[in-house]
Design a protein around this motif. Structure first.
Motif, mmCIF file in Angstrom:
data_model
loop_
_atom_site.group_PDB
_atom_site.id
_atom_site.type_symbol
_atom_site.label_atom_id
_atom_site.label_comp_id
_atom_site.label_asym_id
_atom_site.label_seq_id
_atom_site.Cartn_x
_atom_site.Cartn_y
_atom_site.Cartn_z
ATOM 1 N N MET A 136 0.828 -1.206 0.000
ATOM 2 C CA MET A 136 0.000 0.000 0.000
ATOM 3 C C MET A 136 0.861 1.254 0.000
ATOM 4 S SD MET A 136 -3.007 1.082 2.707
ATOM 5 C CE MET A 136 -3.784 -0.522 2.438
ATOM 6 N N ALA A 137 1.951 1.231 0.774
ATOM 7 C CA ALA A 137 2.850 2.377 0.825
ATOM 8 C C ALA A 137 3.492 2.625 -0.535
ATOM 9 C CB ALA A 137 3.926 2.147 1.884
ATOM 10 N N ALA A 138 3.887 1.544 -1.229
ATOM 11 C CA ALA A 138 4.491 1.687 -2.554
ATOM 12 C C ALA A 138 3.487 2.241 -3.555
ATOM 13 C CB ALA A 138 5.024 0.334 -3.031
ATOM 14 N N ILE A 139 2.241 1.784 -3.471
ATOM 15 C CA ILE A 139 1.193 2.269 -4.381
ATOM 16 C C ILE A 139 0.919 3.748 -4.139
ATOM 17 C CG2 ILE A 139 -1.269 2.094 -4.923
ATOM 18 C CD1 ILE A 139 -0.998 -0.948 -4.420
ATOM 19 N N ILE A 140 0.826 4.131 -2.881
ATOM 20 C CA ILE A 140 0.584 5.541 -2.551
ATOM 21 C C ILE A 140 1.751 6.404 -3.024
ATOM 22 C CG2 ILE A 140 0.343 7.176 -0.643
ATOM 23 C CD1 ILE A 140 -1.200 4.998 0.862
ATOM 24 N N TRP A 141 2.980 5.931 -2.800
ATOM 25 C CA TRP A 141 4.175 6.659 -3.241
ATOM 26 C C TRP A 141 4.121 6.902 -4.740
ATOM 27 C CZ3 TRP A 141 9.290 7.188 -0.612
ATOM 28 C CH2 TRP A 141 10.263 7.731 -1.461
ATOM 29 N N LYS A 142 3.868 5.828 -5.502
ATOM 30 C CA LYS A 142 3.838 5.960 -6.954
ATOM 31 C C LYS A 142 2.722 6.899 -7.407
ATOM 32 C CE LYS A 142 5.535 4.065 -9.827
ATOM 33 N NZ LYS A 142 6.661 4.461 -10.729
ATOM 34 N N THR A 143 1.562 6.776 -6.785
ATOM 35 C CA THR A 143 0.408 7.571 -7.192
ATOM 36 C C THR A 143 0.635 9.054 -6.939
ATOM 37 O OG1 THR A 143 -1.069 5.699 -6.724
ATOM 38 C CG2 THR A 143 -2.075 7.897 -6.875
ATOM 39 N N LEU A 144 1.206 9.390 -5.794
ATOM 40 C CA LEU A 144 1.396 10.790 -5.427
ATOM 41 C C LEU A 144 2.691 11.383 -5.988
ATOM 42 C CD1 LEU A 144 0.253 10.729 -1.685
ATOM 43 C CD2 LEU A 144 -1.085 11.315 -3.728
ATOM 44 N N SER A 145 3.625 10.532 -6.389
ATOM 45 C CA SER A 145 4.913 11.032 -6.870
ATOM 46 C C SER A 145 4.933 11.139 -8.391
ATOM 47 C CB SER A 145 6.036 10.130 -6.375
ATOM 48 O OG SER A 145 7.288 10.579 -6.837
ATOM 49 N N SER A 146 5.371 10.103 -9.057
ATOM 50 C CA SER A 146 5.557 10.156 -10.510
ATOM 51 C C SER A 146 4.344 9.701 -11.299
ATOM 52 C CB SER A 146 6.761 9.293 -10.898
ATOM 53 O OG SER A 146 6.508 7.933 -10.578
ATOM 54 N N GLY A 147 3.430 8.974 -10.630
ATOM 55 C CA GLY A 147 2.325 8.381 -11.367
ATOM 56 C C GLY A 147 2.724 7.025 -11.928
ATOM 57 N N TRP A 148 1.848 6.456 -12.764
ATOM 58 C CA TRP A 148 2.062 5.110 -13.268
ATOM 59 C C TRP A 148 2.353 5.133 -14.764
ATOM 60 C CZ3 TRP A 148 2.241 1.193 -9.763
ATOM 61 C CH2 TRP A 148 1.732 1.487 -8.481
ATOM 62 N N PHE A 149 3.236 4.228 -15.199
ATOM 63 C CA PHE A 149 3.615 4.136 -16.596
ATOM 64 C C PHE A 149 3.558 2.678 -17.031
ATOM 65 C CE2 PHE A 149 5.720 7.812 -14.768
ATOM 66 C CZ PHE A 149 5.393 8.825 -15.666
ATOM 67 N N TRP A 150 3.689 2.440 -18.322
ATOM 68 C CA TRP A 150 3.604 1.077 -18.844
ATOM 69 C C TRP A 150 4.701 0.184 -18.273
ATOM 70 C CZ3 TRP A 150 7.830 -0.852 -21.307
ATOM 71 C CH2 TRP A 150 8.768 0.070 -21.782
ATOM 72 N N TRP A 151 5.866 0.783 -17.987
ATOM 73 C CA TRP A 151 6.961 -0.043 -17.497
ATOM 74 C C TRP A 151 6.725 -0.527 -16.073
ATOM 75 C CZ3 TRP A 151 9.199 1.909 -13.182
ATOM 76 C CH2 TRP A 151 9.155 3.299 -12.983
ATOM 77 N N ASP A 152 5.849 0.154 -15.322
ATOM 78 C CA ASP A 152 5.510 -0.330 -13.980
ATOM 79 C C ASP A 152 4.848 -1.707 -14.076
ATOM 80 O OD1 ASP A 152 6.298 1.915 -12.273
ATOM 81 O OD2 ASP A 152 4.714 3.016 -13.302
ATOM 82 N N ALA A 153 3.885 -1.822 -14.995
ATOM 83 C CA ALA A 153 3.212 -3.110 -15.196
ATOM 84 C C ALA A 153 4.195 -4.162 -15.694
ATOM 85 C CB ALA A 153 2.065 -2.946 -16.190
ATOM 86 N N LEU A 154 5.150 -3.728 -16.527
ATOM 87 C CA LEU A 154 6.145 -4.663 -17.052
ATOM 88 C C LEU A 154 7.039 -5.197 -15.939
ATOM 89 C CD1 LEU A 154 7.209 -5.881 -19.713
ATOM 90 C CD2 LEU A 154 8.821 -3.978 -19.828
ATOM 91 N N VAL A 155 7.475 -4.300 -15.046
ATOM 92 C CA VAL A 155 8.349 -4.714 -13.938
ATOM 93 C C VAL A 155 7.620 -5.668 -13.003
ATOM 94 C CG1 VAL A 155 9.515 -3.899 -11.847
ATOM 95 C CG2 VAL A 155 9.819 -2.666 -14.001
ATOM 96 N N ILE A 156 6.387 -5.317 -12.620
ATOM 97 C CA ILE A 156 5.623 -6.157 -11.693
ATOM 98 C C ILE A 156 5.314 -7.509 -12.328
ATOM 99 C CG2 ILE A 156 3.449 -6.344 -10.423
ATOM 100 C CD1 ILE A 156 3.531 -3.252 -10.196
ATOM 101 N N SER A 157 4.955 -7.494 -13.628
ATOM 102 C CA SER A 157 4.699 -8.753 -14.336
ATOM 103 C C SER A 157 5.967 -9.597 -14.407
ATOM 104 C CB SER A 157 4.185 -8.468 -15.749
ATOM 105 O OG SER A 157 2.967 -7.762 -15.713
ATOM 106 N N GLY A 158 7.109 -8.922 -14.592
ATOM 107 C CA GLY A 158 8.382 -9.639 -14.642
ATOM 108 C C GLY A 158 8.686 -10.353 -13.339
ATOM 109 N N PHE A 159 8.409 -9.686 -12.227
ATOM 110 C CA PHE A 159 8.596 -10.326 -10.925
ATOM 111 C C PHE A 159 7.741 -11.578 -10.822
ATOM 112 C CE2 PHE A 159 10.764 -6.599 -9.215
ATOM 113 C CZ PHE A 159 11.581 -7.161 -8.254
#
Length: 204
Positions: free
Chosen positions: A29-52
């Motif tokens: 939840m902390a990581a999601i909030i950080w991303k949402t309030l900071s840089s926002g979300w990009f296609w590579w975020d989904a790529l990284v999480i899918s890669g994991f």
């Protein structure tokens, strides 16, 4: 709960009694909030999480082999003889001990912090590091759930789950130097710890 769960509802109840799963959810939840309030979300975020997720077997292998079993690190030859290693050895000595089945919140925080700091240094970006932590935690939740299921007395109809349970029990009771994967055998196949001939699971 004084005995191993025998059903999925019992397994879920036991899982939620541990501090580790709640710590993972809070870190996610902390990581999601950080991303949402900071840089926002990009296609590579989904790529990284899918890669994991896709390569989670390699993540499991690294954690299980180098951290939990303290096998020598490549090139360095060093062993990570930590409290985590000693606790895992105790888990091997008594796999049915409920107190050793779940990761603690301290373990979650330490691992997440290492991933964040390492990724931040490597990529020079806290936003990328937050995405890496989120991907790592997603895999961590899956590992925690599947590992607990492997130690329960639940009858499984799924051939995939039957195979995962069988391999993990072989790792515990018969061949502790192989089968480090929990939810995936990818790491074992990559790093040579998946023998060509898999022994039968020994009877308890």
């Amino acid at each position: 709960m004084s005995s191993l769960p025998v059903s999925y509802p019992q397994m879920l109840k036991f899982l939620l009694q541990g501090s580790g799963i709640w710590a993972m959810l809070l870190v996610a939840m902390a990581a999601i909030i950080w991303k949402t309030l900071s840089s926002g979300w990009f296609w590579w975020d989904a790529l990284v999480i899918s890669g994991f997720f896709v390569f989670r077997g390699a993540v499991e292998w690294v954690i299980h082999s180098w951290l939990y079993h303290a096998n020598p690190l490549p090139f360095l030859g060093l062993r990570l003889n930590s409290d985590t290693h000693r606790q895992h050895i105790e888990h091997h000595e008594n796999p049915s001990d409920l107190a050793r089945l779940l990761i603690t919140w301290k373990g979650v925080v330490v691992l997440a912090a290492l991933v964040f700091v390492g990724a931040a240094i490597l990529f020079r970006s806290a936003d990328v590091a937050a995405t890496m932590v989120l991907g790592f935690v997603v895999v961590g939740i899956m590992i925690e759930v599947v590992h607990l299921i492997c130690h329960c007395r639940i009858p499984h109809r799924s051939a995939v789950m039957q195979r995962l349970v069988r391999l993990h029990r072989i790792h515990h009771h018969y061949d502790g130097g192989n089968f480090y994967g929990v939810s995936s055998s990818l790491g074992d196949r990559w790093f040579g710890t998946y023998p060509d001939i898999v022994p039968r699971e020994p009877h308890d």
